[in-house]
Design a protein around this motif. Structure first.
Motif, PDB file in Angstrom:
ATOM      1  N   PHE A 179      35.321  39.260  40.166  1.00 55.04           N
ATOM      2  CA  PHE A 179      36.451  40.117  39.816  1.00 55.04           C
ATOM      3  C   PHE A 179      37.768  39.455  40.210  1.00 55.04           C
ATOM      4  CE2 PHE A 179      39.336  43.685  40.685  1.00 55.04           C
ATOM      5  CZ  PHE A 179      39.290  44.334  39.453  1.00 55.04           C
ATOM      6  N   LEU A 180      37.821  38.841  41.379  1.00 55.08           N
ATOM      7  CA  LEU A 180      39.038  38.158  41.824  1.00 55.08           C
ATOM      8  C   LEU A 180      39.352  36.961  40.926  1.00 55.08           C
ATOM      9  CD1 LEU A 180      38.454  38.258  45.683  1.00 55.08           C
ATOM     10  CD2 LEU A 180      40.180  39.540  44.407  1.00 55.08           C
ATOM     11  N   ILE A 181      38.331  36.228  40.526  1.00 60.31           N
ATOM     12  CA  ILE A 181      38.558  35.093  39.633  1.00 60.31           C
ATOM     13  C   ILE A 181      39.089  35.566  38.289  1.00 60.31           C
ATOM     14  CG2 ILE A 181      37.396  33.211  38.404  1.00 60.31           C
ATOM     15  CD1 ILE A 181      35.515  32.944  40.785  1.00 60.31           C
ATOM     16  N   VAL A 182      38.561  36.686  37.785  1.00 59.47           N
ATOM     17  CA  VAL A 182      39.051  37.245  36.516  1.00 59.47           C
ATOM     18  C   VAL A 182      40.522  37.645  36.649  1.00 59.47           C
ATOM     19  CG1 VAL A 182      38.815  39.195  34.933  1.00 59.47           C
ATOM     20  CG2 VAL A 182      36.777  37.964  35.704  1.00 59.47           C
ATOM     21  N   LEU A 183      40.890  38.238  37.781  1.00 59.50           N
ATOM     22  CA  LEU A 183      42.297  38.603  37.994  1.00 59.50           C
ATOM     23  C   LEU A 183      43.180  37.355  38.022  1.00 59.50           C
ATOM     24  CD1 LEU A 183      42.153  41.435  40.690  1.00 59.50           C
ATOM     25  CD2 LEU A 183      42.476  41.637  38.216  1.00 59.50           C
ATOM     26  N   TRP A 184      42.702  36.298  38.658  1.00 56.49           N
ATOM     27  CA  TRP A 184      43.481  35.068  38.708  1.00 56.49           C
ATOM     28  C   TRP A 184      43.645  34.474  37.300  1.00 56.49           C
ATOM     29  CZ3 TRP A 184      42.175  29.902  37.704  1.00 56.49           C
ATOM     30  CH2 TRP A 184      43.099  28.970  38.133  1.00 56.49           C
ATOM     31  N   VAL A 185      42.594  34.518  36.503  1.00 55.12           N
ATOM     32  CA  VAL A 185      42.679  34.040  35.122  1.00 55.12           C
ATOM     33  C   VAL A 185      43.662  34.902  34.323  1.00 55.12           C
ATOM     34  CG1 VAL A 185      41.381  33.730  32.984  1.00 55.12           C
ATOM     35  CG2 VAL A 185      40.387  33.009  35.158  1.00 55.12           C
ATOM     36  N   ALA A 186      43.650  36.213  34.561  1.00 55.29           N
ATOM     37  CA  ALA A 186      44.600  37.092  33.878  1.00 55.29           C
ATOM     38  C   ALA A 186      46.030  36.732  34.248  1.00 55.29           C
ATOM     39  CB  ALA A 186      44.305  38.550  34.237  1.00 55.29           C
ATOM     40  N   TRP A 187      46.262  36.361  35.503  1.00 51.96           N
ATOM     41  CA  TRP A 187      47.606  35.935  35.909  1.00 51.96           C
ATOM     42  C   TRP A 187      47.994  34.629  35.215  1.00 51.96           C
ATOM     43  CZ3 TRP A 187      48.539  31.625  39.334  1.00 51.96           C
ATOM     44  CH2 TRP A 187      49.887  31.429  39.606  1.00 51.96           C
ATOM     45  N   VAL A 188      47.080  33.679  35.166  1.00 51.59           N
ATOM     46  CA  VAL A 188      47.366  32.411  34.499  1.00 51.59           C
ATOM     47  C   VAL A 188      47.648  32.632  33.014  1.00 51.59           C
ATOM     48  CG1 VAL A 188      46.392  30.167  33.870  1.00 51.59           C
ATOM     49  CG2 VAL A 188      46.028  31.078  36.168  1.00 51.59           C
ATOM     50  N   ALA A 189      46.940  33.578  32.407  1.00 47.27           N
ATOM     51  CA  ALA A 189      47.126  33.862  30.983  1.00 47.27           C
ATOM     52  C   ALA A 189      48.349  34.720  30.699  1.00 47.27           C
ATOM     53  CB  ALA A 189      45.876  34.545  30.425  1.00 47.27           C
ATOM     54  N   GLY A 190      49.031  35.179  31.734  1.00 47.66           N
ATOM     55  CA  GLY A 190      50.220  35.996  31.533  1.00 47.66           C
ATOM     56  C   GLY A 190      49.946  37.468  31.328  1.00 47.66           C
ATOM     57  N   LEU A 191      48.727  37.932  31.603  1.00 51.34           N
ATOM     58  CA  LEU A 191      48.382  39.352  31.458  1.00 51.34           C
ATOM     59  C   LEU A 191      48.730  40.080  32.758  1.00 51.34           C
ATOM     60  CD1 LEU A 191      44.916  38.900  29.707  1.00 51.34           C
ATOM     61  CD2 LEU A 191      47.165  39.277  28.641  1.00 51.34           C
ATOM     62  N   LEU A 192      50.020  40.277  32.977  1.00 49.77           N
ATOM     63  CA  LEU A 192      50.472  40.827  34.247  1.00 49.77           C
ATOM     64  C   LEU A 192      50.042  42.276  34.430  1.00 49.77           C
ATOM     65  CD1 LEU A 192      54.062  39.298  34.502  1.00 49.77           C
ATOM     66  CD2 LEU A 192      51.894  38.425  35.403  1.00 49.77           C
ATOM     67  N   GLY A 193      50.013  43.043  33.327  1.00 47.15           N
ATOM     68  CA  GLY A 193      49.576  44.424  33.444  1.00 47.15           C
ATOM     69  C   GLY A 193      48.144  44.530  33.922  1.00 47.15           C
ATOM     70  N   VAL A 194      47.259  43.716  33.354  1.00 50.54           N
ATOM     71  CA  VAL A 194      45.856  43.698  33.777  1.00 50.54           C
ATOM     72  C   VAL A 194      45.743  43.218  35.222  1.00 50.54           C
ATOM     73  CG1 VAL A 194      43.576  42.704  33.314  1.00 50.54           C
ATOM     74  CG2 VAL A 194      45.076  43.348  31.417  1.00 50.54           C
ATOM     75  N   LEU A 195      46.536  42.204  35.571  1.00 48.17           N
ATOM     76  CA  LEU A 195      46.500  41.669  36.932  1.00 48.17           C
ATOM     77  C   LEU A 195      46.836  42.742  37.959  1.00 48.17           C
ATOM     78  CD1 LEU A 195      46.525  39.352  39.053  1.00 48.17           C
ATOM     79  CD2 LEU A 195      48.931  39.016  38.451  1.00 48.17           C
ATOM     80  N   TRP A 196      47.984  43.417  37.777  1.00 42.52           N
ATOM     81  CA  TRP A 196      48.414  44.411  38.766  1.00 42.52           C
ATOM     82  C   TRP A 196      47.508  45.623  38.771  1.00 42.52           C
ATOM     83  CZ3 TRP A 196      51.341  43.418  42.686  1.00 42.52           C
ATOM     84  CH2 TRP A 196      52.260  42.362  42.612  1.00 42.52           C
ATOM     85  N   LEU A 197      46.980  45.989  37.624  1.00 44.86           N
ATOM     86  CA  LEU A 197      46.036  47.106  37.595  1.00 44.86           C
ATOM     87  C   LEU A 197      44.793  46.784  38.419  1.00 44.86           C
ATOM     88  CD1 LEU A 197      45.517  49.906  36.390  1.00 44.86           C
ATOM     89  CD2 LEU A 197      44.384  48.777  34.466  1.00 44.86           C
ATOM     90  N   GLY A 198      44.270  45.571  38.300  1.00 45.22           N
ATOM     91  CA  GLY A 198      43.117  45.173  39.095  1.00 45.22           C
ATOM     92  C   GLY A 198      43.436  45.077  40.572  1.00 45.22           C
ATOM     93  N   ILE A 199      44.638  44.571  40.910  1.00 45.94           N
ATOM     94  CA  ILE A 199      45.025  44.485  42.323  1.00 45.94           C
ATOM     95  C   ILE A 199      45.108  45.869  42.940  1.00 45.94           C
ATOM     96  CG2 ILE A 199      46.929  43.875  43.868  1.00 45.94           C
ATOM     97  CD1 ILE A 199      47.476  41.472  42.089  1.00 45.94           C
ATOM     98  N   PHE A 200      45.750  46.802  42.226  1.00 46.10           N
ATOM     99  CA  PHE A 200      45.884  48.148  42.769  1.00 46.10           C
ATOM    100  C   PHE A 200      44.530  48.843  42.863  1.00 46.10           C
ATOM    101  CE2 PHE A 200      50.495  48.345  41.132  1.00 46.10           C
ATOM    102  CZ  PHE A 200      50.932  47.729  42.293  1.00 46.10           C
TER     103      PHE A 200
END
Length: 327
Positions: A179-200
């Motif tokens: 899950f953390l790796i997927v969030l990091w990939v989302a950040w690299v891809a510019g999917l900030l909404g998905v990134l912050w939703l997963g962090i929260f």
């Protein structure tokens, strides 16, 4: 400038230490107040020494950015220290506050990891944002941000596998790592909404428990009693949790509004997100009002005599009881 700030903070802490007794040092409210005063002193002294001189524009931007990052880093560390120290405290003023974690080793582990994540995030942001102004290409600045992001990812994975109080199975730890790796990939891809939703989604439950426990300890040590004490307790505890949720929802709405405006080229997405934000805020206010009403009803029922009550009093108590949940 940082040395000036630390010097002023040291002087204020010494002055405050003379006014604190051994009992006051264990009080959550006093600790939060004194820590806030000390950090404000550090920020004012360091920022004041910065403003006392004239700077070339580029040097001014560099120093100000790094100074703000350092102040924010200290605020995060102080908040984590207070949360770990008083997050497990009870609401009974006669009880001694207990740490959020049972052992000192666990507290040190989490404080060190929080410091690492805050350092990678804040100083990584500062350095990456300054690099284009120093002549570095945007690609090189992006590479620096990429490396700082890897540091955050490595720290998060280390927490999953090395946490001293963890009881998760191998499957759960592997899932969290993925899950953390997927969030990091989302950040690299510019999917900030998905990134912050997963962090929260990862942080919010723990943050709510810690903030709620610290607020409960703070409210339990207030001198208010009676109905006013009940109201104050609900406002502090539920208000602290609502503030955390509202801040995270507001940040998500801001990110999603930016992304919607970028991709859609219209304000429709921003309008929908603003409506969602307003709806969540209304729900938070409604929850606080309900908790306040429930606490006052329970307080009123506890005041009613149980023996020798008339039929009218028993009927009134029964009607009040129907307003409360079964659990």
């Amino acid at each position: 400038m940082i040395a000036v700030g630390f010097g002023a903070e040291w002087a204020v802490r010494r002055a405050l230490a003379r006014t604190r007794s051994a009992v006051a040092q264990e009080d959550a409210g006093q600790a939060i107040l004194f820590e806030t005063v000390a950090l404000l002193t550090f920020a004012r002294a360091s920022a004041g020494s910065f403003l006392a001189f004239g700077w070339p524009p580029l040097l001014r931007r560099i120093i100000l950015t790094l100074l703000l990052a350092f102040i924010a880093f200290r605020v995060v560390r102080a908040a984590a220290r207070l949360l770990f120290a008083f997050g497990g405290a009870t609401s009974d003023p006669s009880d001694r506050p207990t740490p959020l974690f049972e052992s000192e080793g666990s507290t040190r582990f989490w404080r060190w990891r929080v410091s690492l994540v805050a350092g990678f995030l804040l100083f990584g942001w500062a350095i990456a944002s300054l690099m284009p102004g120093l002549g570095f290409s945007r690609e090189v600045a992006g590479l620096a941000a990429f490396l700082f992001g890897l540091g955050i990812l490595a720290t998060a994975i280390d927490v999953v596998w090395q946490r001293p109080d963890g009881r998760g199975s191998l499957v759960k730890q592997s899932f969290l790592t993925l899950f953390l790796i997927v969030l990091w990939v989302a950040w690299v891809a510019g999917l900030l909404g998905v990134l912050w939703l997963g962090i929260f989604a990862l942080v919010l439950p723990t943050a709510l428990r810690g903030v709620g426990a610290a607020a409960q300890a703070f409210a339990g040590r207030s001198k208010r009693s009676g109905a006013m004490g009940v109201v104050l307790n609900v406002l502090i505890v539920r208000g602290a949790r609502a503030a955390v949720i509202a801040a995270e929802v507001a940040w998500l709405a801001y990110i999603w509004r930016l992304r919607a405006a970028t991709f859609a080229g219209s304000e429709t997405g921003g309008f929908l997100i603003a409506g969602l934000l307003n709806g969540i805020i209304i729900l938070l206010i409604a929850d606080m009002l309900w908790q306040l009403s429930k606490a006052l009803i329970e307080y009123r029922m506890n005041l009613a005599p149980t023996d020798g009550s008339s039929a009218d009093e028993l009927a009134r108590s029964g009607r009040l009881r129907t307003l409360l949940p079964c659990s």
